[in-house]
Write an enzyme that holds these catalytic residues in place. Structure first.
Site, short mmCIF file in Angstrom:
data_model
loop_
_atom_site.label_atom_id
_atom_site.label_comp_id
_atom_site.label_asym_id
_atom_site.label_seq_id
_atom_site.Cartn_x
_atom_site.Cartn_y
_atom_site.Cartn_z
N ARG A 97 0.88 7.06 -18.88
CA ARG A 97 0.38 5.86 -18.18
C ARG A 97 -0.03 4.79 -19.18
O ARG A 97 0.08 3.60 -18.91
CB ARG A 97 -0.78 6.25 -17.28
N ASP B 29 -5.31 12.21 -7.28
CA ASP B 29 -5.42 13.52 -7.94
C ASP B 29 -6.22 14.49 -7.06
O ASP B 29 -5.87 15.67 -6.94
CB ASP B 29 -6.14 13.38 -9.30
N ARG C 218 -4.05 15.64 -4.31
CA ARG C 218 -3.10 16.66 -4.81
C ARG C 218 -3.81 18.01 -4.96
O ARG C 218 -3.26 19.06 -4.63
CB ARG C 218 -2.54 16.24 -6.17
N HIS D 88 -7.87 8.71 -14.10
CA HIS D 88 -6.58 9.07 -13.49
C HIS D 88 -5.55 9.18 -14.61
O HIS D 88 -5.15 8.18 -15.20
CB HIS D 88 -6.17 7.98 -12.49
N1 NAI Z 1 -3.16 4.82 -9.19
C1 NAI Z 1 -2.32 5.65 -8.64
O1 NAI Z 1 -2.72 6.68 -8.09
C2 NAI Z 1 -0.86 5.34 -8.66
C3 NAI Z 1 -0.42 4.31 -9.43
N2 NAI Z 1 0.89 3.99 -9.46
C4 NAI Z 1 1.28 2.86 -10.29
O2 NAI Z 1 1.59 1.76 -9.43
C5 NAI Z 1 2.54 0.93 -10.07
C6 NAI Z 1 3.72 0.73 -9.12
O3 NAI Z 1 4.37 1.96 -8.92
P1 NAI Z 1 5.67 2.06 -8.00
O4 NAI Z 1 5.39 1.37 -6.71
O5 NAI Z 1 6.07 3.45 -7.98
O6 NAI Z 1 6.70 1.17 -8.85
P2 NAI Z 1 8.00 0.42 -8.32
O7 NAI Z 1 8.81 0.15 -9.54
O8 NAI Z 1 8.59 1.18 -7.20
O9 NAI Z 1 7.43 -0.96 -7.73
C7 NAI Z 1 6.84 -1.93 -8.53
C8 NAI Z 1 7.02 -3.25 -7.82
O10 NAI Z 1 6.31 -4.26 -8.54
C9 NAI Z 1 7.09 -5.45 -8.50
N3 NAI Z 1 6.69 -6.34 -9.57
C10 NAI Z 1 6.89 -6.20 -10.90
N4 NAI Z 1 6.38 -7.25 -11.54
C11 NAI Z 1 5.84 -8.07 -10.61
C12 NAI Z 1 5.16 -9.33 -10.66
N5 NAI Z 1 4.91 -9.94 -11.82
N6 NAI Z 1 4.77 -9.87 -9.51
C13 NAI Z 1 4.99 -9.27 -8.33
N7 NAI Z 1 5.63 -8.09 -8.23
C14 NAI Z 1 6.05 -7.50 -9.35
C15 NAI Z 1 8.51 -4.95 -8.62
O11 NAI Z 1 9.44 -5.91 -8.18
C16 NAI Z 1 8.49 -3.70 -7.76
O12 NAI Z 1 8.86 -3.97 -6.43
C17 NAI Z 1 2.93 1.63 -11.37
O13 NAI Z 1 2.20 1.07 -12.41
C18 NAI Z 1 2.54 3.07 -11.11
O14 NAI Z 1 2.31 3.76 -12.29
C19 NAI Z 1 1.80 4.62 -8.67
C20 NAI Z 1 1.40 5.66 -7.86
C21 NAI Z 1 0.05 6.12 -7.82
C1 PYR Z 2 2.15 7.32 -10.87
C2 PYR Z 2 0.89 8.05 -10.93
O1 PYR Z 2 -0.06 7.58 -11.48
C3 PYR Z 2 0.82 9.30 -10.27
O2 PYR Z 2 1.74 9.68 -9.52
O3 PYR Z 2 -0.19 10.01 -10.46
#
Ligand code: NAI
Ligand code: PYR
Length: 293
Positions: free
Chosen positions: A191, A251, A254, A278
């Site tokens: 991350r 987490d 999960r 996280h």
């Molecule tokens: N905190 C948590 O529990 C979790 C965190 N994440 C994090 O969330 C983030 C997104 O994950 P996903 O949805 O799986 O990725 P993804 O790649 O499926 O979606 C990311 C989206 O952000 C958009 N994007 C990128 N730059 C942008 C900008 N400047 N302005 C507006 N939109 C923009 C993209 O076009 C894309 O649609 C990642 O950093 C991931 O690690 C994901 C799952 C759980």
């Molecule tokens: C993407 C992420 O942070 C997770 O799946 O835990």
């Protein structure tokens, strides 16, 4: 008999206005002048020409309580193709027409319509957290597609309002803005490897969110979420109570799932927490999980 003939039929008009008069009792507190744009517009676009006439001591200008006017206009449009005999029955009008949601007061914006963003939006809508959401993403085609998917399914929701744009104006008045935009993990990355890219993205997004929703709460999801939440707090200048990270909620969920699988009992009976950051350093409160009904 054509619709025009029905409308020009004085007998029907008389009965209609009498009916309107009887139904308007108690609805007249919000009297507006005839020039009210809704009324003028409706009169010009409806092509129904239901002007007040000499049979009526009741005029459109005096029934345009917005709620009631919607009701009359919509019902008349529907009745165009319906059995005209129903037109004069009170029951055919006594239907509660729901106006489109305009300002709910609990709008939520989700920035980023990737897996995390759409998952969040779907949960917000289906768990009735809010029925008023705005979606923003820099990838226009993807945004339009995802928004249409949600909009086309919204008949299963309660009068939802789902708007989407690459322009942050669409987010105006949001109570909460969920930040899920940014780079996601690739194989072999941690991350922390996302930090620089996602900080740059957050620097670009947060001022635009605050421009349109200065009173909003920021909920950070993008990774590395805890560090990014701290940086979002710094970028935004908001009080710390208005910048929240999703932390180890995922987490913990999960963890509960795994306990449930291992013990073969329902997930809702398994309780436990993952604490810390996280990421790879988080720890389970393994002494603390409980299984109860
Ligand atoms: N905190 C948590 O529990 C979790 C965190 N994440 C994090 O969330 C983030 C997104 O994950 P996903 O949805 O799986 O990725 P993804 O790649 O499926 O979606 C990311 C989206 O952000 C958009 N994007 C990128 N730059 C942008 C900008 N400047 N302005 C507006 N939109 C923009 C993209 O076009 C894309 O649609 C990642 O950093 C991931 O690690 C994901 C799952 C759980
Ligand atoms: C993407 C992420 O942070 C997770 O799946 O835990």
């Amino acid at each position: 008999m054509t619709w025009a003939e029905v409308l020009s039929n004085r007998h029907i008009q008389k009965r209609f206005w009498k009916l309107v008069a009887s139904m308007c009792k108690g609805h007249l507190d919000n009297v507006r002048p005839l020039e009210d744009t809704r009324v003028v517009q409706a009169r010009h676009t409806n092509k129904l020409s239901l002007r007040p006439n000499k049979f009526s001591n009741f005029h459109l200008s005096s029934i345009c309580n917005p709620r009631f006017y919607n009701f009359v206009a919509v019902k008349l449009t529907i009745r165009k193709t319906a059995n005209m005999r129903e037109f004069s029955t009170k029951d055919s009008f006594v239907t509660n027409v729901q106006p489109q949601l305009d300002h709910s007061g609990h709008k939520i914006t989700v920035v980023g319509v990737g897996a995390a963003g759409i998952g969040s939006a779907f949960s917000i809508l289906t768990r009735s957290v809010s029925n008023d959401i705005a979606l923003v993403d820099s990838a226009q085609d993807k945004l339009e597609g995802e928004a249409l998917d949600l909009q086309h399914g919204s008949s299963f929701l309660h009068n939802a309002r789902i708007v989407a744009s690459t322009d942050y104006a669409v987010t105006a008045g949001s109570r909460i803005c969920v930040l899920t935009a940014g780079a996601r993990l690739k194989k072999g990355e941690t991350r922390f490897d996302l930090l620089q890219r996602n900080v740059e993205i957050a620097k670009n997004i947060i001022p635009q969110l605050l421009k349109y929703s200065p009173d909003t709460i920021l909920l950070i999801v993008s990774n590395p979420v805890d560090i990014l939440t701290h940086i979002a707090w710094k970028i935004s200048g908001l009080p710390k109570t208005r910048v929240i990270g999703s932390g180890t909620n995922l987490d913990s969920s999960r963890f509960r799932f795994l306990i449930s699988q291992r013990l073969g009992i329902g997930l809702s009976s398994c309780h436990g927490w993952i604490i810390g950051e996280h990421g790879d350093s988080s720890v389970s409160m393994s002494q603390g999980f409980v299984c109860k009904h």
